[in-house]
Design an enzyme around this catalytic site. Structure first.
Site, mmCIF file in Angstrom:
data_model
loop_
_atom_site.group_PDB
_atom_site.id
_atom_site.type_symbol
_atom_site.label_atom_id
_atom_site.label_comp_id
_atom_site.label_asym_id
_atom_site.label_seq_id
_atom_site.Cartn_x
_atom_site.Cartn_y
_atom_site.Cartn_z
ATOM 1 N N HIS A 178 0.809 -1.221 0.000
ATOM 2 C CA HIS A 178 0.000 0.000 0.000
ATOM 3 C C HIS A 178 0.842 1.270 0.000
ATOM 4 C CE1 HIS A 178 -3.631 -2.163 -0.207
ATOM 5 N NE2 HIS A 178 -3.472 -2.763 0.960
ATOM 6 N N ARG A 203 1.855 -7.581 -9.023
ATOM 7 C CA ARG A 203 0.644 -8.043 -9.713
ATOM 8 C C ARG A 203 0.808 -7.914 -11.206
ATOM 9 N NH1 ARG A 203 -4.068 -8.025 -5.924
ATOM 10 N NH2 ARG A 203 -5.257 -8.522 -7.773
ATOM 11 N N HIS A 209 -3.826 -11.610 5.966
ATOM 12 C CA HIS A 209 -4.951 -10.919 5.349
ATOM 13 C C HIS A 209 -5.960 -10.469 6.407
ATOM 14 C CE1 HIS A 209 -6.876 -9.777 1.500
ATOM 15 N NE2 HIS A 209 -7.866 -9.584 2.335
ATOM 16 N N GLU A 228 0.466 -20.311 3.771
ATOM 17 C CA GLU A 228 -0.022 -19.124 4.463
ATOM 18 C C GLU A 228 -1.542 -19.248 4.485
ATOM 19 O OE1 GLU A 228 1.646 -15.266 3.589
ATOM 20 O OE2 GLU A 228 -0.280 -14.296 3.950
ATOM 21 N N HIS A 247 3.925 -7.619 -3.376
ATOM 22 C CA HIS A 247 3.161 -8.391 -4.362
ATOM 23 C C HIS A 247 3.308 -7.717 -5.721
ATOM 24 C CE1 HIS A 247 -1.100 -10.200 -5.395
ATOM 25 N NE2 HIS A 247 -0.201 -10.490 -6.300
HETATM 26 N N1 PXP Z 1 -0.912 -12.201 2.837
HETATM 27 C C1 PXP Z 1 -1.311 -12.243 1.537
HETATM 28 C C2 PXP Z 1 -1.080 -13.495 0.769
HETATM 29 C C3 PXP Z 1 -1.909 -11.123 0.932
HETATM 30 O O1 PXP Z 1 -2.302 -11.177 -0.352
HETATM 31 C C4 PXP Z 1 -2.050 -9.941 1.692
HETATM 32 C C5 PXP Z 1 -2.586 -8.698 1.063
HETATM 33 O O2 PXP Z 1 -3.785 -8.884 0.487
HETATM 34 C C6 PXP Z 1 -1.628 -9.953 3.029
HETATM 35 C C7 PXP Z 1 -1.073 -11.097 3.571
HETATM 36 C C8 PXP Z 1 -1.754 -8.729 3.887
HETATM 37 O O3 PXP Z 1 -3.088 -8.431 4.095
HETATM 38 P P1 PXP Z 1 -3.486 -7.078 4.820
HETATM 39 O O4 PXP Z 1 -3.030 -5.964 3.932
HETATM 40 O O5 PXP Z 1 -4.964 -7.162 4.944
HETATM 41 O O6 PXP Z 1 -2.774 -7.059 6.128
#
Ligand code: PXP
Length: 250
Positions: free
Chosen positions: A12, A56, A203, A162, A54
């Site tokens: 982010h 994308r 997540h 995970e 990530h």
């Molecule tokens: N793990 C994975 C595989 C993810 O895709 C994400 C982001 O979507 C996260 C962890 C982190 O999630 P969050 O930003 O909700 O903490």
């Protein structure tokens, strides 16, 4: 209880940068902010055990160059989240993160919405995992906490899973539903651990639900992004305003 590691997902930071500097390559000024690498280094300084980014397919936040720069700069571990596509596999084998986390990807989703259906594609994921293992890269599979997916992860030979904690996080204020989701996470963690896999989760983990999440058995690492980035804005806004006022001379 063993210490649980914290992987900080910095996607982010790149989302925020892209919202202003989408034409990143064409921007000739140096002040392209926030720089995800600087954010990663500050997270490491504060104790992050690893950095997750990530890349994308649509490059909506992280860019290829970010991954290359992270690979060079960070001192802990780089975990590259990616869809198991030919393009991404080639890129990961080129930059060699410490680990990859294989996730599903749909263009229309805001962020990763469900786990990867590894049970539906055991053979190709077995080959992908073997290629990464041969390159010294740990493969983690981002899956829903379901026995069927864990059994498939075992067949694939993945050293790590995970668990997707999104359903738990979404159900948090509906206590019976939350407890059902929590029980699923605990069961899945036990099953994966008994098969010798490392158990990560991520997540939707935040400063409130962490109190219960951290009690899931056998957790190795939590990957957290959104809530940490939100906190950093909240705690940083006062200092940022004070600095601007000082530079304005008022
Ligand atoms: N793990 C994975 C595989 C993810 O895709 C994400 C982001 O979507 C996260 C962890 C982190 O999630 P969050 O930003 O909700 O903490």
């Amino acid at each position: 209880m063993d210490t649980i590691l914290l992987g900080v997902n910095i996607d982010h930071a790149a989302t925020l940068r892209q919202s202003r500097y989408r034409d990143y390559e064409a921007c000739c000024g140096k002040m392209i902010e926030p720089d995800p690498v600087a954010v990663a280094l500050a997270a490491e300084q504060a104790g992050a055990d690893g950095i997750t980014a990530h890349l994308r397919e649509d490059r909506r936040h992280m860019q290829d160059r970010d991954l290359l720069r992270l690979r060079e700069a960070i001192q802990t571990r780089l975990n590259m989240e990616m869809a198991p596509t030919e393009e991404m596999i080639r890129f990961a084998l080129q930059i060699r993160p410490d680990s990859v986390c294989l996730v599903p990807e749909r263009r229309e989703e805001v962020s990763t919405e469900g786990g990867l259906d590894v049970a539906a594609r055991i053979e190709d994921l077995k080959a992908t995992t073997a290629a990464f293992t041969a390159a010294g890269i740990v493969t983690s599979l981002f899956i829903d906490p379901e026995p069927k997916q864990i059994e498939a992860a075992i067949k694939i030979g993945a050293p790590c899973i995970e668990m997707h904690t999104g359903a738990y996080a979404n159900a948090f204020y509906d206590v019976p539903a939350r407890e059902r989701e929590y029980a699923r996470l605990c069961e899945a963690a036990r099953l994966a651990h008994s098969a010798g896999m490392s158990v990560n989760a991520g997540h939707g983990i935040n400063y409130i639900n962490i109190a219960q999440i951290k009690k899931i058995p056998h957790l190795h690492e939590l990957n957290i992004g959104h809530s940490i980035l939100c906190r950093s804005i909240l705690f940083g806004i006062g200092e940022a305003v004070r600095e601007m006022k000082a530079r304005m001379g008022v």
